[in-house]
Scaffold this motif. Sequence first.
Motif, PDB file in Angstrom:
ATOM      1  N   HIS A 358       0.805  -1.225   0.000  1.00  0.00           N
ATOM      2  CA  HIS A 358       0.000   0.000   0.000  1.00  0.00           C
ATOM      3  C   HIS A 358       0.840   1.279   0.000  1.00  0.00           C
ATOM      4  O   HIS A 358       0.285   2.378  -0.050  1.00  0.00           O
ATOM      5  CB  HIS A 358      -0.953   0.017   1.202  1.00  0.00           C
ATOM      6  N   GLU A 359       2.171   1.134   0.050  1.00  0.00           N
ATOM      7  CA  GLU A 359       3.023   2.318   0.027  1.00  0.00           C
ATOM      8  C   GLU A 359       2.961   2.978  -1.353  1.00  0.00           C
ATOM      9  O   GLU A 359       2.843   2.304  -2.376  1.00  0.00           O
ATOM     10  CB  GLU A 359       4.480   1.943   0.317  1.00  0.00           C
ATOM     11  N   SER A 377       0.186   2.254  -6.099  1.00  0.00           N
ATOM     12  CA  SER A 377       0.995   1.785  -4.977  1.00  0.00           C
ATOM     13  C   SER A 377       2.113   0.862  -5.430  1.00  0.00           C
ATOM     14  O   SER A 377       2.165   0.422  -6.581  1.00  0.00           O
ATOM     15  CB  SER A 377       0.106   1.036  -3.974  1.00  0.00           C
ATOM     16  N   THR A 378       2.994   0.534  -4.482  1.00  0.00           N
ATOM     17  CA  THR A 378       4.052  -0.438  -4.734  1.00  0.00           C
ATOM     18  C   THR A 378       3.458  -1.759  -5.206  1.00  0.00           C
ATOM     19  O   THR A 378       3.978  -2.413  -6.107  1.00  0.00           O
ATOM     20  CB  THR A 378       4.874  -0.666  -3.449  1.00  0.00           C
ATOM     21  N   TRP A 381      -1.972  -1.391  -7.038  1.00  0.00           N
ATOM     22  CA  TRP A 381      -3.369  -0.964  -7.032  1.00  0.00           C
ATOM     23  C   TRP A 381      -3.435   0.525  -6.694  1.00  0.00           C
ATOM     24  O   TRP A 381      -2.462   1.124  -6.241  1.00  0.00           O
ATOM     25  CB  TRP A 381      -4.183  -1.781  -6.023  1.00  0.00           C
ATOM     26  N   GLY A 382      -4.595   1.125  -6.916  1.00  0.00           N
ATOM     27  CA  GLY A 382      -4.760   2.526  -6.608  1.00  0.00           C
ATOM     28  C   GLY A 382      -4.978   2.750  -5.131  1.00  0.00           C
ATOM     29  O   GLY A 382      -5.642   1.960  -4.453  1.00  0.00           O
ATOM     30  N   VAL A 383      -4.412   3.838  -4.621  1.00  0.00           N
ATOM     31  CA  VAL A 383      -4.554   4.185  -3.197  1.00  0.00           C
ATOM     32  C   VAL A 383      -5.095   5.609  -3.099  1.00  0.00           C
ATOM     33  O   VAL A 383      -4.499   6.548  -3.640  1.00  0.00           O
ATOM     34  CB  VAL A 383      -3.200   4.086  -2.464  1.00  0.00           C
ATOM     35  N   TYR A 412     -10.462   4.729   0.247  1.00  0.00           N
ATOM     36  CA  TYR A 412     -10.677   3.516  -0.555  1.00  0.00           C
ATOM     37  C   TYR A 412      -9.474   3.222  -1.441  1.00  0.00           C
ATOM     38  O   TYR A 412      -8.849   4.131  -1.994  1.00  0.00           O
ATOM     39  CB  TYR A 412     -11.934   3.665  -1.427  1.00  0.00           C
ATOM     40  N   CYS A 413      -9.162   1.947  -1.543  1.00  0.00           N
ATOM     41  CA  CYS A 413      -8.084   1.465  -2.398  1.00  0.00           C
ATOM     42  C   CYS A 413      -8.656   0.408  -3.340  1.00  0.00           C
ATOM     43  O   CYS A 413      -9.773  -0.074  -3.157  1.00  0.00           O
ATOM     44  CB  CYS A 413      -6.959   0.847  -1.561  1.00  0.00           C
ATOM     45  N   GLY A 414      -7.873   0.008  -4.335  1.00  0.00           N
ATOM     46  CA  GLY A 414      -8.318  -1.020  -5.263  1.00  0.00           C
ATOM     47  C   GLY A 414      -8.200  -0.546  -6.689  1.00  0.00           C
ATOM     48  O   GLY A 414      -7.302   0.208  -7.043  1.00  0.00           O
TER      49      GLY A 414
END
Length: 467
Positions: A358-359, A377-378, A381-383, A412-414
């Motif tokens: 998530h970084e 993210s590393t 996915w989108g953060v 929200y992430c994904g």
Amino acid sequence: TKKKQKMSKVIDTSTEQILTHDFVAKGFEKVKNEFLRNFSERREIGASLSVYHQGKMVVNLSGGKMEPKPQAKPYTPDTLQVVFSSGKVLESLCIAMLVDRGKLDYDTPISTYWPEFGTPNKKHITVRQLMSHESGLITLDEGLKLRELKDFDKFAKKLAKQEPYWIPPDERKEKEAKFANNPVQGGYHAITRGFFANELVRRVDGRTIGKFVLEEIAQPLNCEIYFGLPSEHLPRVSKLFGVSPLKHVQIVAAQTCCCCCRVHPGDKLDTAEKRITKSLLNPFNKNGKTTRAAFLFCSDMVPFPSKMNSKEYYEVELTSANGISNAQSLVKIAALFANKGQLNGVRLISEKTWERGHETRAEKKTDLVVQRVLNMSTGGWGVGTKEYPNIVGIFVEKDNPYFINLPGIEDYCGWTGAGGSLLLWNSKLDVGLSYTMNFCGVQMLVDRQYALIAAIHECLLALESIL
């Protein structure tokens, strides 16, 4: 307020006949209302929506038809659907699991695992740069036919020769702190990321991503996710529908110049959408050269989405673009991410790898392909960030007609798939959601998505006593 009254509008009981599956836990009734309004007001044909909260299913809705015909088969929770780039989350999870097992490292050059990849301009490209859409490997100069994906060894040679569209920086030559303060140039790897990731997985694990996902993710979680669909499941796949290329041109023209074409409210474009659609539709648009290179190098996939309804497209492994699943399966992936790598006793990645995944790195420049900022993210996915306005790290223009202005929406992430599918999570609220549909919108984020996300988030805020 008037907006809230509209959101809570009571749907006529006749509309309830749309539903083929109807489960909504107490407190999430508003979500059902918006799901139904997608059919009555936003041109939905067939769709499913699933939500997990605190490890339990709280919404599981399906409705409509597999085709826009009265006699068509019903769209049910078991209906399978192409979800395009929402499948990139599975691709990313596969890589994260191999990182967790010590077979890969995000900061290691890909050429360490795949020596033939190490041509002069890309020998330094790391696993992280590939997953974060920073490697420059956005296209295949020689083009692509889907049949090439049936011979992985031969295709790997073609990939190894491919040069990046731009040369990313060599991170090993700069200290981490210094590099982290420099703006990062990204270009969305709409189709290609999966090609390179798949060969990387084959090199360290021996399996393709499709087989890995089936054996290591889908089976332990008891869900259906296919990259390369078995032929016996073909009758369960709903075709994709959308506006014609000519209609797409009219939509753009109506919003960018003096044109009398009428535009459906669900086809309103923000400034970034106007840029990207003009780039794709106008071969003489010099500013759109990179965008066209990323999306149009495979003639077997143009025009969108009709070319994606073929048996040939379903059966190849094209992990960045042709994942086939359903909402009740994908929601388990979202819920697992919401709970930092585990779901109901099944752990797929450690919390440490989840945190690393998530970084995000540095300030982002405008993405060269989608022509808006993406906060990737590393892990790939989108953060979401606190910078307004954005959702899952996709920065939207201030003239976006659908943006959700609610507290905590940035958590929200994904990722999302072309046309509208969703695979999102929010670890602060321990919620995961997924949405599949057969009618494709013209934007990166469409009106039906925004309506569902907003309704779900409002219900969660109410439960958390924030509102």
